[in-house]
Design an enzyme around this catalytic site. Structure first.
Site, PDB file in Angstrom:
ATOM      1  N   ASP A   1      -2.732  -0.350  12.591  1.00 57.27           N
ATOM      2  CA  ASP A   1      -3.361   0.642  11.823  1.00 57.27           C
ATOM      3  C   ASP A   1      -4.521   1.052  12.542  1.00 57.27           C
ATOM      4  OD1 ASP A   1      -4.190  -1.925  11.143  1.00 57.27           O
ATOM      5  OD2 ASP A   1      -5.414  -1.224   9.459  1.00 57.27           O
TER       6      ASP A   1
ATOM      7  N   TRP B   1      -6.927 -13.613  11.691  1.00 58.40           N
ATOM      8  CA  TRP B   1      -6.853 -12.109  11.803  1.00 58.40           C
ATOM      9  C   TRP B   1      -8.123 -11.501  12.108  1.00 58.40           C
ATOM     10  CZ3 TRP B   1      -9.276  -8.630   8.395  1.00 58.40           C
ATOM     11  CH2 TRP B   1     -10.028  -9.126   7.098  1.00 58.40           C
TER      12      TRP B   1
ATOM     13  N   TRP C   1      -1.060  -2.365   8.417  1.00 56.20           N
ATOM     14  CA  TRP C   1      -1.391  -2.306   6.930  1.00 56.20           C
ATOM     15  C   TRP C   1      -1.396  -0.728   6.881  1.00 56.20           C
ATOM     16  CZ3 TRP C   1      -1.786  -6.435   4.843  1.00 56.20           C
ATOM     17  CH2 TRP C   1      -2.211  -7.748   5.621  1.00 56.20           C
ATOM     18  N   THR C   2      -0.752  -0.317   5.485  1.00 59.22           N
ATOM     19  CA  THR C   2      -0.148   1.122   5.417  1.00 59.22           C
ATOM     20  C   THR C   2      -0.984   2.038   4.694  1.00 59.22           C
ATOM     21  OG1 THR C   2       1.326   0.091   3.762  1.00 59.22           O
ATOM     22  CG2 THR C   2       2.174   0.239   6.100  1.00 59.22           C
TER      23      THR C   2
ATOM     24  N   TYR D   1      -3.904  -4.965  15.344  1.00 62.74           N
ATOM     25  CA  TYR D   1      -3.643  -4.316  13.936  1.00 62.74           C
ATOM     26  C   TYR D   1      -3.423  -2.868  14.524  1.00 62.74           C
ATOM     27  CZ  TYR D   1      -5.398  -7.545  10.569  1.00 62.74           C
ATOM     28  OH  TYR D   1      -5.657  -8.563   9.750  1.00 62.74           O
TER      29      TYR D   1
ATOM     30  N   ASP E   1      -6.701 -14.232   1.771  1.00 69.33           N
ATOM     31  CA  ASP E   1      -7.909 -13.556   2.293  1.00 69.33           C
ATOM     32  C   ASP E   1      -8.683 -12.627   1.363  1.00 69.33           C
ATOM     33  OD1 ASP E   1      -5.573 -12.011   2.026  1.00 69.33           O
ATOM     34  OD2 ASP E   1      -6.453 -10.417   3.267  1.00 69.33           O
ATOM     35  N   GLU E   2      -9.705 -12.204   1.631  1.00 71.60           N
ATOM     36  CA  GLU E   2     -10.772 -11.361   1.146  1.00 71.60           C
ATOM     37  C   GLU E   2     -10.811 -11.713  -0.634  1.00 71.60           C
ATOM     38  OE1 GLU E   2     -10.354  -7.535   4.090  1.00 71.60           O
ATOM     39  OE2 GLU E   2      -8.695  -7.686   2.764  1.00 71.60           O
TER      40      GLU E   2
ATOM     41  N   ARG F   1       1.106  -1.335   0.053  1.00 72.62           N
ATOM     42  CA  ARG F   1      -0.017  -0.064   0.136  1.00 72.62           C
ATOM     43  C   ARG F   1       0.789   1.305   0.091  1.00 72.62           C
ATOM     44  NH1 ARG F   1      -2.979  -3.932   2.327  1.00 72.62           N
ATOM     45  NH2 ARG F   1      -4.848  -4.274   1.027  1.00 72.62           N
TER      46      ARG F   1
HETATM   47  C1  ACM Z   1      -6.514  -8.758   6.405  1.00 72.75           C
HETATM   48  O1  ACM Z   1      -6.229  -7.872   7.167  1.00 72.75           O
HETATM   49  N1  ACM Z   1      -7.095  -8.676   5.256  1.00 72.75           N
HETATM   50  C2  ACM Z   1      -5.725  -9.936   6.626  1.00 72.75           C
END
Ligand code: ACM
Length: 542
Positions: free
Chosen positions: A409, A382, A457-458, A407, A315-316, A149
């Site tokens: 962030d 997570w 997560w940035t 997390y 993921d996602e 990111r």
């Molecule tokens: C994640 O935060 N989607 C692993």
């Protein structure tokens, strides 16, 4: 002499009356197998103190040893450290334990031991008499850094490895690919970094923000850069676990090689590296060619990263394009996997076997549980503890990194002036009360908890200072949770930890870490007017 305020708090620590003086004559007596730590001590403590630590023995020397007795009692990462009238003895259960013992020695020297040059060249250094015995609670004490990111230049990654080592963290989860940028050079597929490593602009703030930063953003690590990072980490007893995302979080790869995407459902040739944040619909096509492509990518990744675990994301992964793609639907029939979840599982199982055949192990986010988890695969839990509990009870290894707790962030205070506030309020004290092994887990399942990891997560961290702000001081509390044998959260001496932090802030100052001050952000750490996404009513800790 005041208490040295060790962090993470060791298993036992005793500080008898007295101090040992280190001066220009202080020698380093490095026993067999201790050369790595000897080199680190000379390079890092030597720079800070101005002491050259020549080879030698005798009274006052710093002796480095590893011994089977220490290994038996404290494990390969454990150590004993003694400072008395005879000098310093660090005795590791193995080379890693010795190194962690050397980190404790650095704390005993005081905050100025974290500088890169002495404030008073030629001055002596005082060490308090000390007896410490120590060992980590968990073997996996991780930090995930998302360099997709926002790219973090190599020098800053090396600095983060030093910061991890100073806190006895030992797994660097390197999030190298995502929709917003591909950061690892792959010789066979040069467009991954020619096209996939940069974007023309970036969303400025949370995705709902109307603002854009029109500065092109990008960067990548050459394979030599990554070898350097891996070696630098290994010198600090840190394992680098690379993450290459499949089958979601793949828009940067698809932008570089459009045939990787679902070409019958979307015009993948029109895609560019994503410039905003969120969950992205552009996922990999479930074809044999895509599998071969990622095998080729992973072949090069395995050459660079010796880690047993290789993270494949998982993921996602929205299923809309597979639903809309006749080719994906035909694949579901052909493979007999039932539905789109079956395709996701097919991807993961393929690489689970592929990695196992090469002596490695797959780890992925807890979504990989959906549709059945392959043998030997491990899970990064997570979305809370649930995935981790299910995986551990089913006999899979787990790394606990629930977003509700660790997390980084997420915002660390509820105040109006937190920069780009995201998610739950998780304070320094909250992180100190995080418990990686949830109550109720059976004893056998608890043994599958390899450890824990803080994730960074940035999306809204556009530079090193923003990363520092989100990560520190909370990573310090996290490190104590991961290393120390703390009691259950409600019995933890978090007040005592916060008192020890007063000394630790001075270490972070000496290291040049732009942490969040306890009084709140400085004006230049704020981002007035920049939209975040605070979530009210954070769920309870467990
Ligand atoms: C994640 O935060 N989607 C692993």
């Amino acid at each position: 002499m005041t208490e040295p305020d060790l962090i993470p708090v060791p298993l036992t620590a005793d500080h008898p009356e007295g101090t040992l003086t280190l001066d220009a004559r202080t020698a380093l007596d490095a026993g067999p197998g201790t050369e790595g730590t000897a080199r680190w001590l000379r390079a890092v403590l030597g720079a800070a103190t101005g002491l050259s630590l020549p080879d030698g023995t005798g009274p006052g020397a710093i002796r480095l040893r590893t011994s089977p007795g220490t290994e038996e009692e404290y494990g390969p990462e454990g150590y004993r450290l003694t400072v008395d009238g005879d000098g310093v003895l660090i005795d590791g259960g193995g080379p890693a334990g010795l190194f962690w013992g050397a980190q404790t020695l650095r704390q005993l020297l005081g905050p100025d031991a974290y500088r890169r040059a002495p404030l008073r060249p030629g001055a002596d250094w005082e060490l308090p008499y000390t007896t410490v015995t120590d060992r980590p609670r968990f073997g996996w004490r991780g930090l995930l850094l998302d360099v997709s990111r926002h790219f973090m230049p190599k020098e800053d990654v090396l600095r983060y490895l030093d910061l991890m080592a100073a806190h006895k963290l030992n797994v660097f989860h390197f999030h190298l690919t995502d929709d917003q940028g591909w950061r690892v050079q792959i010789r066979r597929y040069p467009k991954l970094t020619e096209d996939g490593a940069w974007r023309a602009r970036s969303k400025w703030g949370h995705r709902a923000s109307p603002l854009w930063d029109d500065t092109p953003h990008g960067g990548y690590y050459t394979q030599d850069d990554l070898r350097e990072i891996v070696a630098y980490a290994a010198d600090r007893h840190i394992t680098v676990v690379p993450e290459i995302d499949i089958p979601g979080h793949s828009q940067a790869a698809i932008a570089a090689y459009p045939w990787l995407g679902n070409t019958d459902a979307v015009d993948t040739g029109a895609l560019t590296v994503w410039d905003t944040w969120g969950v992205n619909p552009n996922v990999l096509a479930p074809t044999e060619e895509v599998l071969r492509f990622y095998e080729h990518v992973l072949e090069e990744v395995l050459e660079i990263f010796p880690s047993t675990f290789v993270h494949v994301g998982g993921d996602e992964c929205p299923k809309d394009q597979w639903k809309a793609s006749p080719a994906a639907q035909a694949r579901i029939q052909e493979l007999g996997v039932g539905d789109e979840d079956g395709l996701q599982s097919w991807f993961i199982r393929h690489f689970d076997r592929w990695l196992a055949d090469r002596g490695r192990r797959l780890i992925g986010w807890d979504e990989i549980l959906e549709g059945g988890l392959a043998d030997g695969a491990a899970v990064s839990s997570w979305r809370g503890y649930g995935g981790g509990i299910a995986a551990a009870e089913a006999g899979h290894d787990v790394v606990m990194c629930p977003e509700q707790q660790v997390y980084l962030d997420h915002r660390q205070d509820g105040g109006e002036d937190e920069p780009v506030p995201i998610g739950f309020v998780r304070t320094l004290a909250d992180v100190h009360r995080f418990e990686p092994v949830p109550p109720g887990l059976s004893e056998e399942a608890a043994r599958h908890v390899l450890g824990t990891q803080a994730n960074v997560w940035t999306e809204v961290m556009e530079n090193r200072g923003r990363v520092d702000y989100q990560v520190f001081p909370r990573l310090v509390a996290f490190a104590e949770v991961a290393w120390s044998a703390l009691p259950a959260p409600d019995a933890r001496d978090t007040e005592g930890f916060l008192r020890r932090m007063e000394t630790h802030y001075r270490r972070l100052d000496a290291l040049g870490v732009a942490y969040r001050p306890p009084t709140g952000p400085t004006p230049w750490q704020r981002r007035p007017g920049l939209l975040g996404r605070p979530i009210e009513g954070a769920p309870p800790n467990v």
